[in-house]
Design a protein around this motif. Structure first.
Motif, PDB file in Angstrom:
ATOM      1  N   PRO A 207    -105.780   4.702 -36.987  1.00 48.70           N
ATOM      2  CA  PRO A 207    -106.813   5.722 -36.774  1.00 48.70           C
ATOM      3  C   PRO A 207    -106.262   7.048 -36.261  1.00 48.70           C
ATOM      4  O   PRO A 207    -106.976   8.056 -36.298  1.00 48.70           O
ATOM      5  CB  PRO A 207    -107.717   5.089 -35.713  1.00 48.70           C
ATOM      6  N   LEU A 208    -105.013   7.051 -35.744  1.00 46.51           N
ATOM      7  CA  LEU A 208    -104.400   8.276 -35.193  1.00 46.51           C
ATOM      8  C   LEU A 208    -103.038   8.408 -35.856  1.00 46.51           C
ATOM      9  O   LEU A 208    -102.003   8.251 -35.223  1.00 46.51           O
ATOM     10  CB  LEU A 208    -104.259   8.156 -33.676  1.00 46.51           C
ATOM     11  N   CYS A 209    -103.027   8.667 -37.144  1.00 49.87           N
ATOM     12  CA  CYS A 209    -101.824   8.367 -37.939  1.00 49.87           C
ATOM     13  C   CYS A 209    -100.719   9.421 -37.891  1.00 49.87           C
ATOM     14  O   CYS A 209     -99.620   9.157 -38.355  1.00 49.87           O
ATOM     15  CB  CYS A 209    -102.215   8.079 -39.385  1.00 49.87           C
ATOM     16  N   GLY A 210    -100.984  10.615 -37.355  1.00 52.65           N
ATOM     17  CA  GLY A 210     -99.929  11.633 -37.316  1.00 52.65           C
ATOM     18  C   GLY A 210     -99.292  11.815 -38.680  1.00 52.65           C
ATOM     19  O   GLY A 210     -99.992  11.995 -39.677  1.00 52.65           O
ATOM     20  N   ALA A 211     -97.954  11.708 -38.742  1.00 55.37           N
ATOM     21  CA  ALA A 211     -97.219  11.906 -39.995  1.00 55.37           C
ATOM     22  C   ALA A 211     -97.302  10.694 -40.933  1.00 55.37           C
ATOM     23  O   ALA A 211     -96.688  10.692 -41.999  1.00 55.37           O
ATOM     24  CB  ALA A 211     -95.761  12.229 -39.689  1.00 55.37           C
ATOM     25  N   GLY A 212     -98.012   9.649 -40.511  1.00 54.49           N
ATOM     26  CA  GLY A 212     -98.230   8.500 -41.397  1.00 54.49           C
ATOM     27  C   GLY A 212     -97.146   7.439 -41.352  1.00 54.49           C
ATOM     28  O   GLY A 212     -97.169   6.483 -42.135  1.00 54.49           O
ATOM     29  N   THR A 213     -96.213   7.586 -40.413  1.00 58.59           N
ATOM     30  CA  THR A 213     -95.042   6.696 -40.378  1.00 58.59           C
ATOM     31  C   THR A 213     -95.406   5.209 -40.289  1.00 58.59           C
ATOM     32  O   THR A 213     -94.801   4.382 -40.972  1.00 58.59           O
ATOM     33  CB  THR A 213     -94.158   7.056 -39.158  1.00 58.59           C
ATOM     34  N   ILE A 214     -96.381   4.885 -39.445  1.00 58.91           N
ATOM     35  CA  ILE A 214     -96.706   3.467 -39.235  1.00 58.91           C
ATOM     36  C   ILE A 214     -97.230   2.833 -40.520  1.00 58.91           C
ATOM     37  O   ILE A 214     -96.798   1.742 -40.920  1.00 58.91           O
ATOM     38  CB  ILE A 214     -97.740   3.330 -38.098  1.00 58.91           C
ATOM     39  N   ASP A 231    -106.337  11.412 -39.008  1.00 58.44           N
ATOM     40  CA  ASP A 231    -105.949  12.125 -37.791  1.00 58.44           C
ATOM     41  C   ASP A 231    -106.954  13.257 -37.591  1.00 58.44           C
ATOM     42  O   ASP A 231    -107.554  13.730 -38.552  1.00 58.44           O
ATOM     43  CB  ASP A 231    -104.525  12.686 -37.935  1.00 58.44           C
ATOM     44  N   ILE A 232    -107.101  13.675 -36.341  1.00 57.36           N
ATOM     45  CA  ILE A 232    -108.055  14.731 -36.045  1.00 57.36           C
ATOM     46  C   ILE A 232    -107.541  16.096 -36.525  1.00 57.36           C
ATOM     47  O   ILE A 232    -108.318  17.009 -36.760  1.00 57.36           O
ATOM     48  CB  ILE A 232    -108.393  14.723 -34.524  1.00 57.36           C
ATOM     49  N   ARG A 233    -106.212  16.194 -36.683  1.00 57.75           N
ATOM     50  CA  ARG A 233    -105.628  17.472 -37.135  1.00 57.75           C
ATOM     51  C   ARG A 233    -105.394  17.430 -38.639  1.00 57.75           C
ATOM     52  O   ARG A 233    -104.663  16.566 -39.133  1.00 57.75           O
ATOM     53  CB  ARG A 233    -104.291  17.713 -36.431  1.00 57.75           C
ATOM     54  N   THR A 255    -109.212  13.332 -42.724  1.00 58.15           N
ATOM     55  CA  THR A 255    -109.280  13.992 -41.425  1.00 58.15           C
ATOM     56  C   THR A 255    -110.507  13.415 -40.724  1.00 58.15           C
ATOM     57  O   THR A 255    -111.598  13.407 -41.306  1.00 58.15           O
ATOM     58  CB  THR A 255    -109.444  15.511 -41.611  1.00 58.15           C
ATOM     59  N   TRP A 256    -110.309  12.875 -39.513  1.00 60.03           N
ATOM     60  CA  TRP A 256    -111.433  12.268 -38.800  1.00 60.03           C
ATOM     61  C   TRP A 256    -111.182  12.248 -37.312  1.00 60.03           C
ATOM     62  O   TRP A 256    -110.073  12.501 -36.853  1.00 60.03           O
ATOM     63  CB  TRP A 256    -111.712  10.871 -39.338  1.00 60.03           C
ATOM     64  N   ASP A 257    -112.239  11.903 -36.581  1.00 56.60           N
ATOM     65  CA  ASP A 257    -112.104  11.679 -35.148  1.00 56.60           C
ATOM     66  C   ASP A 257    -112.112  10.166 -34.940  1.00 56.60           C
ATOM     67  O   ASP A 257    -113.100   9.496 -35.285  1.00 56.60           O
ATOM     68  CB  ASP A 257    -113.274  12.344 -34.405  1.00 56.60           C
ATOM     69  N   ALA A 258    -111.026   9.644 -34.387  1.00 58.78           N
ATOM     70  CA  ALA A 258    -110.889   8.187 -34.232  1.00 58.78           C
ATOM     71  C   ALA A 258    -111.938   7.608 -33.284  1.00 58.78           C
ATOM     72  O   ALA A 258    -112.115   6.394 -33.225  1.00 58.78           O
ATOM     73  CB  ALA A 258    -109.485   7.842 -33.754  1.00 58.78           C
ATOM     74  N   ARG A 259    -112.628   8.477 -32.536  1.00 63.09           N
ATOM     75  CA  ARG A 259    -113.682   7.977 -31.639  1.00 63.09           C
ATOM     76  C   ARG A 259    -114.970   7.692 -32.394  1.00 63.09           C
ATOM     77  O   ARG A 259    -115.896   7.086 -31.856  1.00 63.09           O
ATOM     78  CB  ARG A 259    -113.942   8.998 -30.526  1.00 63.09           C
ATOM     79  N   ALA A 260    -115.061   8.163 -33.635  1.00 64.76           N
ATOM     80  CA  ALA A 260    -116.253   7.920 -34.461  1.00 64.76           C
ATOM     81  C   ALA A 260    -115.782   7.811 -35.908  1.00 64.76           C
ATOM     82  O   ALA A 260    -115.843   8.763 -36.676  1.00 64.76           O
ATOM     83  CB  ALA A 260    -117.243   9.068 -34.295  1.00 64.76           C
TER      84      ALA A 260
HETATM   85  C1  LIG Z   1     -98.651   9.908 -30.788  1.00 67.71           C
HETATM   86  S1  LIG Z   1     -99.308  10.746 -32.171  1.00 67.71           S
HETATM   87  C2  LIG Z   1     -99.125   9.611 -33.492  1.00 67.71           C
HETATM   88  C3  LIG Z   1     -97.838   9.801 -34.188  1.00 67.71           C
HETATM   89  C4  LIG Z   1     -97.717   9.003 -35.484  1.00 67.71           C
HETATM   90  N1  LIG Z   1     -97.701   7.574 -35.257  1.00 67.71           N
HETATM   91  C5  LIG Z   1     -96.469   9.451 -36.208  1.00 67.71           C
HETATM   92  O1  LIG Z   1     -95.497   8.718 -36.298  1.00 67.71           O
HETATM   93  O2  LIG Z   1     -96.438  10.591 -36.645  1.00 67.71           O
HETATM   94  C6  LIG Z   1    -100.991  10.714 -31.881  1.00 67.71           C
HETATM   95  C7  LIG Z   1    -101.837  11.394 -32.936  1.00 67.71           C
HETATM   96  O3  LIG Z   1    -103.197  11.250 -32.554  1.00 67.71           O
HETATM   97  C8  LIG Z   1    -103.915  12.364 -33.024  1.00 67.71           C
HETATM   98  N2  LIG Z   1    -105.187  12.402 -32.316  1.00 67.71           N
HETATM   99  C9  LIG Z   1    -105.432  12.728 -31.028  1.00 67.71           C
HETATM  100  N3  LIG Z   1    -106.740  12.575 -30.761  1.00 67.71           N
HETATM  101  C10 LIG Z   1    -107.333  12.111 -31.884  1.00 67.71           C
HETATM  102  C11 LIG Z   1    -108.661  11.718 -32.228  1.00 67.71           C
HETATM  103  N4  LIG Z   1    -109.653  11.791 -31.357  1.00 67.71           N
HETATM  104  N5  LIG Z   1    -108.895  11.281 -33.481  1.00 67.71           N
HETATM  105  C12 LIG Z   1    -107.903  11.198 -34.389  1.00 67.71           C
HETATM  106  N6  LIG Z   1    -106.631  11.548 -34.130  1.00 67.71           N
HETATM  107  C13 LIG Z   1    -106.352  12.003 -32.887  1.00 67.71           C
HETATM  108  C14 LIG Z   1    -102.979  13.514 -32.772  1.00 67.71           C
HETATM  109  O4  LIG Z   1    -103.307  14.601 -33.617  1.00 67.71           O
HETATM  110  C15 LIG Z   1    -101.611  12.892 -33.090  1.00 67.71           C
HETATM  111  O5  LIG Z   1    -101.211  13.157 -34.405  1.00 67.71           O
END
Ligand SMILES: C[S@@+](CC[C@H](N)C(=O)[O-])C[C@H]1O[C@@H](n2cnc3c(N)ncnc32)[C@H](O)[C@@H]1O
Length: 350
Positions: A207-214, A231-233, A255-260
């Motif tokens: 749900p918070l995938c950043g660059a998608g590595t996982i 990811d929210i960004r 693009t989403w908010d992981a809280r909803a």
């Molecule tokens: C620690 S990083 C994850 C890095 C990722 N695993 C990677 O390897 O690139 C956390 C991510 O959570 C995202 N984030 C923070 N709050 C969020 C939210 N409410 N909903 C979705 N993404 C969120 C940030 O934008 C960030 O990319």
């Protein structure tokens, strides 16, 4: 005859890396764990050693010295251990992993953990001096960009000298063109995938995938039914899309908010995620509110019997919050991320 090999990984992930080695090469036997290293024997040569996901570098051992003293006499020990090593076999292993290519140049790389009465460069020179005598004719030493690298690793009493079979792509992966500041090392992401007890039926969510590595590393580990991430960004989602395309895996990203999350109840069977933590992203208070909102949402979307694999440096905070929400942690793996200790939690509903 069993040959001696070692795998280097991030300190803390040694047992996990060895469990992947055992799964890939079932006849392997562990000799010893050292900091960031699994030393093992395996009966035949392992081209597929280079396909390991939780290992950063893999070596064929030339020598394992136990109980090396700290004093300058140790340099003589390093010299003679190198001189007596079976280079021919090690070079043959290197060639098998390099489509039969013949190495033309070599160099020594030395690493030292702990204190000795000699310098790292002196130790490296002792090994180099021995190799100048024993390397095949026609191979010459160079400063950089050598075909063949002999690594010397000094870690307290244990010393390993080995020929590196892997190259930089094992550690960095070719797909990862685009980085983000809090991006996880691929090896750590693969370790999380491994800990999720992967099955082909998995529907995996980050749900918070950043660059998608996982998600990419999970897909590279083995078959999966579906992968979802967001990811929210928006910028992060765009980078994740590019990395996913380069890795040639199938992940649906939003693009989403992981809280909803725009996902149905019980719609995924695995959540694998790297939470924002510490100085890296938010403040502690932010994290407390965020973590609480996240666990409620994870609770809703994860199917019964599902597993959550999560990583954070806010170990105590996350532990308390997930327990308060009725989860129990089966396993915790502590390792170092960006200079600070972080824990991978493998959790399920109590
Ligand atoms: C620690 S990083 C994850 C890095 C990722 N695993 C990677 O390897 O690139 C956390 C991510 O959570 C995202 N984030 C923070 N709050 C969020 C939210 N409410 N909903 C979705 N993404 C969120 C940030 O934008 C960030 O990319």
């Amino acid at each position: 005859m069993s040959d001696l090999f070692y795998a280097m990984t991030m300190p803390g992930l040694e047992t996990l890396a060895f469990s992947e080695i055992r799964a890939t090469l079932p006849e392997s036997t562990l000799v010893k764990f050292m900091r960031g290293i699994a030393l093992f024997q395996t009966p035949e040569l392992p081209e597929n050693l280079l396909d390991l996901h939780t290992t950063e570098d893999v070596f064929v051992a030339l020598a394992h010295i136990k109980g090396l003293r700290r004093g300058p006499d140790a340099l003589r020990v390093l010299h003679s251990a190198t001189l007596n090593a079976d280079l021919t076999d090690a070079i043959a292993s290197w060639r098998r992993g390099h489509h039969g290519a013949r190495p033309r140049t070599w160099r020594v790389v030395s690493q030292m953990v702990g204190s000795y009465d000699f310098r790292r460069v002196d130790a490296g020179q002792a090994v180099t001096a021995a190799l100048r005598k024993s390397m095949p004719h026609g191979m010459r030493p160079v400063e950089d960009d050598a075909d063949l690298e002999v690594w010397l690793w000094l870690g307290g009493g244990d010393v390993l000298i080995g020929v590196r079979l892997s190259d930089a792509t094992m550690r960095h992966r070719a797909y990862k063109h685009q980085h983000l500041p809090a991006s996880l090392r691929p090896t750590a992401a693969a370790a999380m995938g491994w800990l999720s007890q992967p099955t082909p039926e998995d529907i995996v969510l980050d749900p918070l995938c950043g660059a998608g590595t996982i998600l990419i590393e999970r897909a590279l580990l083995g078959p999966v039914t579906r992968e979802l991430g967001g990811d929210i960004r928006e910028q992060a989602v765009n980078i994740a899309r590019r990395n996913v395309r380069a890795a040639e895996v199938d992940v649906s990203l939003k693009t989403w908010d992981a809280r909803a999350l725009p996902l149905g109840a019980s719609s995924v069977t695995r959540i694998i995620t790297n939470l924002p933590f510490g100085k890296q992203i938010g403040t502690r208070e932010d994290n407390e509110a965020l973590y609480t909102a996240l666990i409620r949402e994870f609770d809703r979307v994860l199917a019964p019997g599902g597993l959550m694999v999560s990583l954070t440096s806010e170990d105590r905070l996350w532990d308390r919050i997930i327990q308060e929400h009725g989860w129990k942690t089966q396993k915790k793996v502590v390792f170092v991320v960006l200079g600070q200790p972080a824990s991978i939690f493998v959790s399920e509903r109590a």
